[in-house]
Design a protein around this motif. Structure first.
Motif, short mmCIF file in Angstrom:
data_model
loop_
_atom_site.label_atom_id
_atom_site.label_comp_id
_atom_site.label_asym_id
_atom_site.label_seq_id
_atom_site.Cartn_x
_atom_site.Cartn_y
_atom_site.Cartn_z
N ALA A 1 70.03 78.38 59.40
CA ALA A 1 70.09 77.59 60.70
C ALA A 1 68.60 77.13 60.88
CB ALA A 1 70.28 78.79 61.88
N GLU A 2 67.36 77.37 59.85
CA GLU A 2 66.20 76.91 60.07
C GLU A 2 65.87 75.77 59.32
OE1 GLU A 2 63.78 81.35 61.11
OE2 GLU A 2 63.53 80.23 59.17
N LEU A 3 66.85 75.63 58.15
CA LEU A 3 66.42 74.42 57.23
C LEU A 3 66.27 73.11 57.67
CD1 LEU A 3 68.73 75.87 54.07
CD2 LEU A 3 66.37 76.36 54.52
N VAL A 4 65.51 72.53 57.18
CA VAL A 4 65.32 71.21 57.65
C VAL A 4 66.50 70.13 56.90
CG1 VAL A 4 62.81 71.16 58.12
CG2 VAL A 4 63.68 70.42 55.73
N ARG B 1 64.85 72.73 51.33
CA ARG B 1 64.58 72.46 52.71
C ARG B 1 64.08 73.39 53.67
NH1 ARG B 1 69.68 71.53 54.87
NH2 ARG B 1 70.96 72.93 53.20
N ILE B 2 63.40 74.50 52.99
CA ILE B 2 62.56 75.45 53.77
C ILE B 2 61.56 74.53 54.66
CG2 ILE B 2 61.15 77.25 53.58
CD1 ILE B 2 62.94 78.39 51.20
N ASP B 3 61.32 75.06 55.61
CA ASP B 3 60.42 74.04 56.49
C ASP B 3 58.96 74.42 56.12
OD1 ASP B 3 59.07 72.55 58.57
OD2 ASP B 3 60.52 73.35 60.13
N LEU B 4 58.13 73.77 55.19
CA LEU B 4 56.96 74.18 54.92
C LEU B 4 56.06 73.72 55.99
CD1 LEU B 4 56.60 72.98 51.18
CD2 LEU B 4 57.04 75.20 52.10
N ASP B 5 56.40 72.61 56.78
CA ASP B 5 55.47 72.46 57.95
C ASP B 5 55.40 73.40 58.79
OD1 ASP B 5 54.92 69.79 56.55
OD2 ASP B 5 56.71 69.12 57.79
N GLN B 6 56.48 74.11 59.33
CA GLN B 6 56.47 75.02 60.25
C GLN B 6 55.73 76.44 59.66
OE1 GLN B 6 57.43 74.97 63.05
NE2 GLN B 6 57.64 76.95 63.79
N ILE B 7 55.98 76.63 58.50
CA ILE B 7 54.82 77.98 57.65
C ILE B 7 53.50 77.35 57.82
CG2 ILE B 7 54.42 78.82 55.57
CD1 ILE B 7 57.58 78.49 54.53
N TRP B 8 53.42 76.05 57.50
CA TRP B 8 51.91 75.94 57.93
C TRP B 8 51.47 76.28 59.21
CZ3 TRP B 8 46.93 75.00 56.37
CH2 TRP B 8 46.25 74.32 57.39
N ASP C 1 52.56 81.86 58.34
CA ASP C 1 53.41 82.86 57.91
C ASP C 1 54.57 82.39 57.80
OD1 ASP C 1 54.18 85.48 57.07
OD2 ASP C 1 54.00 86.23 59.16
N VAL C 2 55.65 83.00 56.76
CA VAL C 2 56.87 82.83 56.56
C VAL C 2 57.77 83.54 58.02
CG1 VAL C 2 56.71 82.49 54.27
CG2 VAL C 2 57.34 84.82 55.42
N SER C 3 59.14 82.82 57.95
CA SER C 3 59.62 83.08 59.31
C SER C 3 60.34 84.74 58.85
CB SER C 3 60.68 82.42 59.71
OG SER C 3 61.68 82.30 58.60
N ASP C 4 60.99 85.33 59.85
CA ASP C 4 61.71 86.55 59.50
C ASP C 4 63.03 86.32 58.44
OD1 ASP C 4 59.74 88.27 60.85
OD2 ASP C 4 61.18 88.27 62.63
N ALA C 5 63.59 85.27 58.64
CA ALA C 5 64.73 84.95 58.19
C ALA C 5 64.35 84.47 56.45
CB ALA C 5 65.41 83.34 58.55
N VAL C 6 63.18 83.95 56.50
CA VAL C 6 62.63 83.64 55.02
C VAL C 6 62.35 85.08 54.36
CG1 VAL C 6 60.85 82.69 53.57
CG2 VAL C 6 61.80 81.43 55.31
#
Length: 671
Positions: free
Chosen positions: A574-577, A510-517, A521-526
């Motif tokens: 909190a960021e997971l889809v 459920r990591i937001d791959l669309d947001q990574i695109w 970059d990955v988020s600080d939380a990732v």
């Protein structure tokens, strides 16, 4: 679909031109003109072109072309505007630009007198004045990044010489670009028929002939068609870095007469060959080839071109042996990989190389080349990720940019860090799919498993799929940096794949791959989650008393890693889809949709598409035949396969784009 394609092409073209102009410190119209002329030179539309901008007293010209064969005099002008698609090029505007271009013919002598004799404009004037007494025709070209509302003006004449008008608006430029992507067949005619020796075969789908071609001919073919000549090759030209390639160059430079003896030659295919035959009807010489492809010997071909253009070596005394296989187009996918596999090779070809022409990789390359990655770090420069479907493509593409300015522009838009191969793609996807023990078995075995899984459940390779795969690449690279920071050392590659897989498992994909695109970059939380998880992974994979590389290859290792007690930190949670992100739907799901869509098209229309294609020649023969087959099967109440349905819909869309009108064609059939 066509409108979206045109919009995307417009945006991509405009971004390319702006980036090139910035990198080269040039004007946008001139950069646009150079880009278009380069593309059309590769397509064989124009040749021997040069830029030379001049405007004054009711005339405007951007450049000219004087083909070496003296077949025409070409003059070029441009219309480039950073506008939306709804800003059309009107008939009045295009006629005005053509008039200003034609005015140069009348005022050429006066323009020359006003120029320094070292200027590009002076050279253009001299060239035009020399050509005018003997040239059989004049072609005026208008290139525009807007859609034209009218056709080009009719032919006229100047001093008894015929003048034609070529209007290349956005639609036509897009058509040319997409036509090149699907691989219009390369046609070659020989001024003097090429002697050949035919081998008799009882095989119905192919036949073989042997011939010797001149090195100059091969070099010129590569000059005209570039990597299109190698589209069915398992790899692109690897440049002159390897010992074999340096050996090719050294032989050409120092012992050209021995090249035929030293070199393995080329293996080529063609879909049709026109022969000269003897009185017994046996082929004795080749007059022309259609659908020419070099499937083995790409290095030889490109090395010949390199020596001809860079080293200025006369290749008239160089000869190359050629084994030519005439293959039924419907059997190319089956036969060509085997030809490549069994031919003598000059560099090691891996299992990964042999999958270059699989439909999955061809589609991924085609779609990924259209994607622009969002700018990062508050900048404005969009970039591209370069998928290297065939080994050496990135180097080959980079080598086309011969000046420091164009090299900088290429690296700016397509940085090396954003290049990835088929083996890399398999590694990224399998890590996300929680198969790190396959990744740990090495690139070849992991890729083989990836292809098995791909064949079993073919994914739908669309824009979303490509973006999400690239997002897994970004995630993998972030994990790799974390592993490096934890001193994973020689086991870093193993730790990285297990790290990504374990994070994917903990987050239930459920990591937001669309947001990574979107952020590239990955988020600080990732990143913080990877940092927290990494020592736990290392303690399990780099276990005391175990042979680490062998342990990591076993499913037992993944079982142990999957049971590591670790939960997703609150910041990442909190960021997971809401739902797991599957990179793509399997083909089976879309095949159902395709089958339903095919059933909505009448059998008469499928047959009409086949007849229209036969009359116009706008589709490949295999596509025409498939449309006819689908029409027959639907008429008989028989089903087609999911893959046939997908291909049929693509063919119908392509026919509509090239001007097929169902109502008109069906009326003609009824009549």
């Amino acid at each position: 679909m066509a409108d979206r394609d045109l919009t995307e092409f417009s945006r991509t073209l405009n971004a390319d031109i702006q980036a090139s102009a910035d990198a080269e410190d040039g004007s946008i119209p001139n950069t646009f003109m150079r880009r278009v002329l380069d593309d059309l030179e590769q397509a064989g539309v124009v040749s021997d072109t040069a830029l030379a901008y001049y405007t004054a007293h009711g005339l405007e010209i951007y450049g000219y072309g004087l083909p070496q064969d003296g077949s025409s005099l070409d003059l070029y002008t441009a219309d480039f505007r950073l506008t939306q698609l709804d800003d059309k090029l009107t008939k009045a505007e295009s006629e005005k630009l053509f008039r200003r271009l034609a005015a140069f013919l009348r005022k050429c002598g006066n323009v020359r007198l006003s120029q320094e004799d070292t200027s590009d404009v002076y050279d253009m004037c001299v060239g035009v004045e020399k050509a005018l007494p003997t040239v059989p025709k004049i072609r005026l070209f208008l290139f525009s990044n807007r859609v034209s509302t009218a056709a080009a003006p009719p032919a006229t004449e100047f001093n008894g010489i015929s003048i034609t008008h070529e209007l290349w608006d956005l639609t036509r430029l897009h058509r040319q670009a997409t036509s090149g992507n699907v691989g219009d067949p390369i046609k070659v005619s020989f001024d003097e028929a090429l002697p050949c020796l035919a081998a008799h075969s009882d095989e119905p789908n192919y036949s073989v002939v042997l011939a010797v071609v001149s090195g100059k001919q091969l070099a010129e073919l590569y000059e005209e068609h570039r990597t299109r000549l190698l589209e069915l090759n398992v790899r692109s030209f690897l440049q002159t870095r390897g010992a074999v390639n340096r050996g090719i160059r050294d032989t050409l430079l120092h012992a050209p007469g021995r090249f035929l003896a030293y070199n393995n030659g080329v293996t080529a295919t063609a879909s049709h060959v026109e022969f000269v035959r003897n009185i017994q009807g046996d082929p004795v010489a080749i007059k022309s080839l259609t659908g020419l492809q070099i499937v083995n010997g790409g290095q030889t071909t490109a090395s010949l071109h390199h020596v001809m253009t860079r080293d200025k070596k006369d290749l008239s005394g160089v000869h190359v042996q050629m084994k030519l296989t005439i293959v039924d187009p419907e059997h190319l996918a089956e036969i060509v990989p085997k030809i490549s596999r069994y031919s003598n090779t000059q560099n090691k070809v891996t299992l990964v190389d042999f999958s270059s022409n699989h439909e999955f990789h061809v589609d991924f390359e085609r779609i990924s080349r259209t994607l622009w990655a969002p700018p990062v770090d508050g900048g404005s420069q969009e970039t591209r990720w370069f998928y290297e479907r065939a080994r050496g493509q990135y180097t080959d593409e980079s080598a086309k940019h011969r000046t420091p300015a164009t090299q900088r522009k290429f690296k700016l838009i397509t940085p090396t860090r954003q290049k990835f191969s088929k083996a890399d793609l398999a590694k990224f996807v399998h890590s996300w799919e929680q198969l790190p023990y396959w990744v740990s078995r090495g690139a070849q075995k992991n890729f083989a498993e990836f292809m098995i899984r791909t064949e079993r459940s073919m994914p739908v390779v669309d824009v979303q799929y490509c973006k999400r795969v690239i997002a897994t690449a970004i995630l993998f690279k972030a994990a790799d940096k974390v592993a490096q920071s934890h001193a994973a050392g020689s086991h870093k590659a193993l730790i990285t794949t297990y790290l990504v897989a374990r994070l994917s498992l903990a987050a239930s994909k459920r990591i937001d791959l669309d947001q990574i695109w979107h952020k590239q970059d990955v988020s600080d939380a990732v990143r913080e989650a990877l940092d927290e998880l990494c020592p736990r992974i290392m303690a399990t994979v780099i276990a005391p008393g175990k042979h680490v590389s062998e342990w990591a290859k076993r499913p037992d290792c993944w079982d142990a890693v999957s049971r590591i007690p670790w939960g997703v930190p609150d910041a990442l949670a909190a960021e997971l889809v809401d739902e797991p992100i599957e990179i793509a739907r399997p083909e089976a799901e879309v095949s159902v949709e395709a089958l339903e869509a095919v059933e909505l098209v009448s059998s008469e229309e499928w047959k009409a598409i086949a007849e229209w294609a036969r009359e116009t020649g706008n589709l490949k023969s295999s596509d025409r035949q498939l449309a006819d087959r689908v029409g027959q099967r639907t008429e008989q109440g028989k089903t087609v396969t999911g893959e046939q349905a997908r291909q049929a819909l693509r063919i119908r869309e392509e026919a509509l784009r090239f001007g097929f009108h169902p109502a008109d064609q069906l009326d003609a059939v009824d009549d």
